[in-house]
Scaffold this motif. Sequence first.
Motif, PDB file in Angstrom:
ATOM      1  N   ALA A 117       0.288  -1.632   2.709  1.00 27.26           N
ATOM      2  CA  ALA A 117      -0.065  -2.951   3.222  1.00 27.26           C
ATOM      3  C   ALA A 117       0.195  -3.027   4.721  1.00 27.26           C
ATOM      4  O   ALA A 117       1.217  -2.539   5.204  1.00 27.26           O
ATOM      5  CB  ALA A 117       0.744  -4.022   2.500  1.00 27.26           C
ATOM      6  N   PRO A 118      -0.710  -3.683   5.456  1.00 28.04           N
ATOM      7  CA  PRO A 118      -0.450  -3.839   6.877  1.00 28.04           C
ATOM      8  C   PRO A 118       0.760  -4.750   7.128  1.00 28.04           C
ATOM      9  O   PRO A 118       1.473  -4.580   8.102  1.00 28.04           O
ATOM     10  CB  PRO A 118      -1.726  -4.467   7.435  1.00 28.04           C
ATOM     11  CG  PRO A 118      -2.558  -4.859   6.269  1.00 28.04           C
ATOM     12  CD  PRO A 118      -2.013  -4.200   5.062  1.00 28.04           C
ATOM     13  N   GLU A 119       0.976  -5.699   6.202  1.00 28.09           N
ATOM     14  CA  GLU A 119       2.121  -6.595   6.324  1.00 28.09           C
ATOM     15  C   GLU A 119       2.529  -7.052   4.936  1.00 28.09           C
ATOM     16  O   GLU A 119       1.687  -7.295   4.072  1.00 28.09           O
ATOM     17  CB  GLU A 119       1.727  -7.804   7.182  1.00 28.09           C
ATOM     18  CG  GLU A 119       2.882  -8.682   7.567  1.00 28.09           C
ATOM     19  CD  GLU A 119       2.442  -9.849   8.449  1.00 28.09           C
ATOM     20  OE1 GLU A 119       3.258 -10.762   8.621  1.00 28.09           O
ATOM     21  OE2 GLU A 119       1.302  -9.866   8.929  1.00 28.09           O
TER      22      GLU A 119
ATOM     23  N   ARG B 243       5.527  -0.960  -7.156  1.00 28.58           N
ATOM     24  CA  ARG B 243       5.353  -1.971  -6.130  1.00 28.58           C
ATOM     25  C   ARG B 243       5.644  -1.431  -4.741  1.00 28.58           C
ATOM     26  O   ARG B 243       4.881  -1.643  -3.805  1.00 28.58           O
ATOM     27  CB  ARG B 243       6.231  -3.177  -6.424  1.00 28.58           C
ATOM     28  CG  ARG B 243       6.048  -4.273  -5.390  1.00 28.58           C
ATOM     29  CD  ARG B 243       6.814  -5.497  -5.709  1.00 28.58           C
ATOM     30  NE  ARG B 243       8.233  -5.190  -5.789  1.00 28.58           N
ATOM     31  CZ  ARG B 243       9.165  -6.072  -6.067  1.00 28.58           C
ATOM     32  NH1 ARG B 243       8.820  -7.316  -6.309  1.00 28.58           N
ATOM     33  NH2 ARG B 243      10.425  -5.742  -6.120  1.00 28.58           N
ATOM     34  N   ASP B 244       6.726  -0.698  -4.590  1.00 32.01           N
ATOM     35  CA  ASP B 244       7.090  -0.186  -3.269  1.00 32.01           C
ATOM     36  C   ASP B 244       6.042   0.776  -2.728  1.00 32.01           C
ATOM     37  O   ASP B 244       5.684   0.730  -1.549  1.00 32.01           O
ATOM     38  CB  ASP B 244       8.457   0.492  -3.317  1.00 32.01           C
ATOM     39  CG  ASP B 244       9.566  -0.507  -3.629  1.00 32.01           C
ATOM     40  OD1 ASP B 244       9.383  -1.704  -3.302  1.00 32.01           O
ATOM     41  OD2 ASP B 244      10.595  -0.100  -4.201  1.00 32.01           O
ATOM     42  N   ALA B 245       5.506   1.620  -3.586  1.00 32.60           N
ATOM     43  CA  ALA B 245       4.475   2.570  -3.153  1.00 32.60           C
ATOM     44  C   ALA B 245       3.194   1.833  -2.764  1.00 32.60           C
ATOM     45  O   ALA B 245       2.528   2.199  -1.795  1.00 32.60           O
ATOM     46  CB  ALA B 245       4.193   3.586  -4.255  1.00 32.60           C
ATOM     47  N   LEU B 246       2.842   0.802  -3.499  1.00 38.02           N
ATOM     48  CA  LEU B 246       1.645   0.037  -3.175  1.00 38.02           C
ATOM     49  C   LEU B 246       1.832  -0.774  -1.903  1.00 38.02           C
ATOM     50  O   LEU B 246       0.933  -0.849  -1.062  1.00 38.02           O
ATOM     51  CB  LEU B 246       1.276  -0.892  -4.335  1.00 38.02           C
ATOM     52  CG  LEU B 246       0.839  -0.200  -5.632  1.00 38.02           C
ATOM     53  CD1 LEU B 246       0.702  -1.224  -6.749  1.00 38.02           C
ATOM     54  CD2 LEU B 246      -0.459   0.541  -5.420  1.00 38.02           C
TER      55      LEU B 246
ATOM     56  N   GLY C 212       8.132  -8.814  -1.078  1.00 37.71           N
ATOM     57  CA  GLY C 212       7.528  -8.001  -2.123  1.00 37.71           C
ATOM     58  C   GLY C 212       6.083  -8.341  -2.424  1.00 37.71           C
ATOM     59  O   GLY C 212       5.563  -7.994  -3.479  1.00 37.71           O
ATOM     60  N   MET C 213       5.395  -9.041  -1.497  1.00 40.52           N
ATOM     61  CA  MET C 213       4.000  -9.415  -1.700  1.00 40.52           C
ATOM     62  C   MET C 213       3.191  -9.082  -0.454  1.00 40.52           C
ATOM     63  O   MET C 213       3.736  -8.992   0.640  1.00 40.52           O
ATOM     64  CB  MET C 213       3.888 -10.917  -1.989  1.00 40.52           C
ATOM     65  CG  MET C 213       4.547 -11.328  -3.294  1.00 40.52           C
ATOM     66  SD  MET C 213       4.436 -13.094  -3.565  1.00 40.52           S
ATOM     67  CE  MET C 213       5.854 -13.636  -2.645  1.00 40.52           C
ATOM     68  N   PHE C 214       1.882  -8.891  -0.647  1.00 41.94           N
ATOM     69  CA  PHE C 214       0.973  -8.685   0.470  1.00 41.94           C
ATOM     70  C   PHE C 214       0.869  -9.977   1.281  1.00 41.94           C
ATOM     71  O   PHE C 214       0.832 -11.059   0.710  1.00 41.94           O
ATOM     72  CB  PHE C 214      -0.446  -8.322  -0.020  1.00 41.94           C
ATOM     73  CG  PHE C 214      -0.564  -6.915  -0.539  1.00 41.94           C
ATOM     74  CD1 PHE C 214      -0.824  -5.874   0.324  1.00 41.94           C
ATOM     75  CD2 PHE C 214      -0.426  -6.645  -1.891  1.00 41.94           C
ATOM     76  CE1 PHE C 214      -0.957  -4.578  -0.151  1.00 41.94           C
ATOM     77  CE2 PHE C 214      -0.538  -5.366  -2.376  1.00 41.94           C
ATOM     78  CZ  PHE C 214      -0.805  -4.328  -1.503  1.00 41.94           C
ATOM     79  N   VAL C 215       0.773  -9.853   2.577  1.00 38.38           N
ATOM     80  CA  VAL C 215       0.499 -10.996   3.435  1.00 38.38           C
ATOM     81  C   VAL C 215      -0.950 -10.867   3.861  1.00 38.38           C
ATOM     82  O   VAL C 215      -1.394  -9.846   4.377  1.00 38.38           O
ATOM     83  CB  VAL C 215       1.433 -11.005   4.667  1.00 38.38           C
ATOM     84  CG1 VAL C 215       1.041 -12.140   5.614  1.00 38.38           C
ATOM     85  CG2 VAL C 215       2.875 -11.139   4.233  1.00 38.38           C
ATOM     86  N   ALA C 216      -1.701 -11.953   3.634  1.00 40.18           N
ATOM     87  CA  ALA C 216      -3.115 -11.962   3.970  1.00 40.18           C
ATOM     88  C   ALA C 216      -3.369 -13.095   4.965  1.00 40.18           C
ATOM     89  O   ALA C 216      -2.629 -14.083   4.991  1.00 40.18           O
ATOM     90  CB  ALA C 216      -3.950 -12.180   2.718  1.00 40.18           C
TER      91      ALA C 216
END
Length: 97
Positions: free
Chosen positions: A82-84, A75-78, A88-92
């Motif tokens: 991410a831009p944001e 998770r940390d590497a992925l 622990g989740m992507f912000v879209a």
Amino acid sequence: MANIISEETIDYVGILAKLELSDEEKKQARKDMARMLDYIDQLNELDTEGVEPMSHVFPLENVLRRDVVTCGDMRDALLANAPEEKDGMFVAPRTFE
């Protein structure tokens, strides 16, 4: 063995198969179905006592690989890509209000 297929049966099969058959095609379908049923009658005459039923002629094996986890928590590497991120989740961006 003289399996006789009625015109109503051909019409019903045509409805089930969603086919519009011409009179010539119905005539041919009647002959074909009668031949298939004659063949089934011929197979029913075979002595199958002692023959074990099977679903396939050849033994089947699952040729897919085993479902095994090959990498751990990345998770940390992925999330590093991410831009944001938040909690622990992507912000879209919002897609609707």
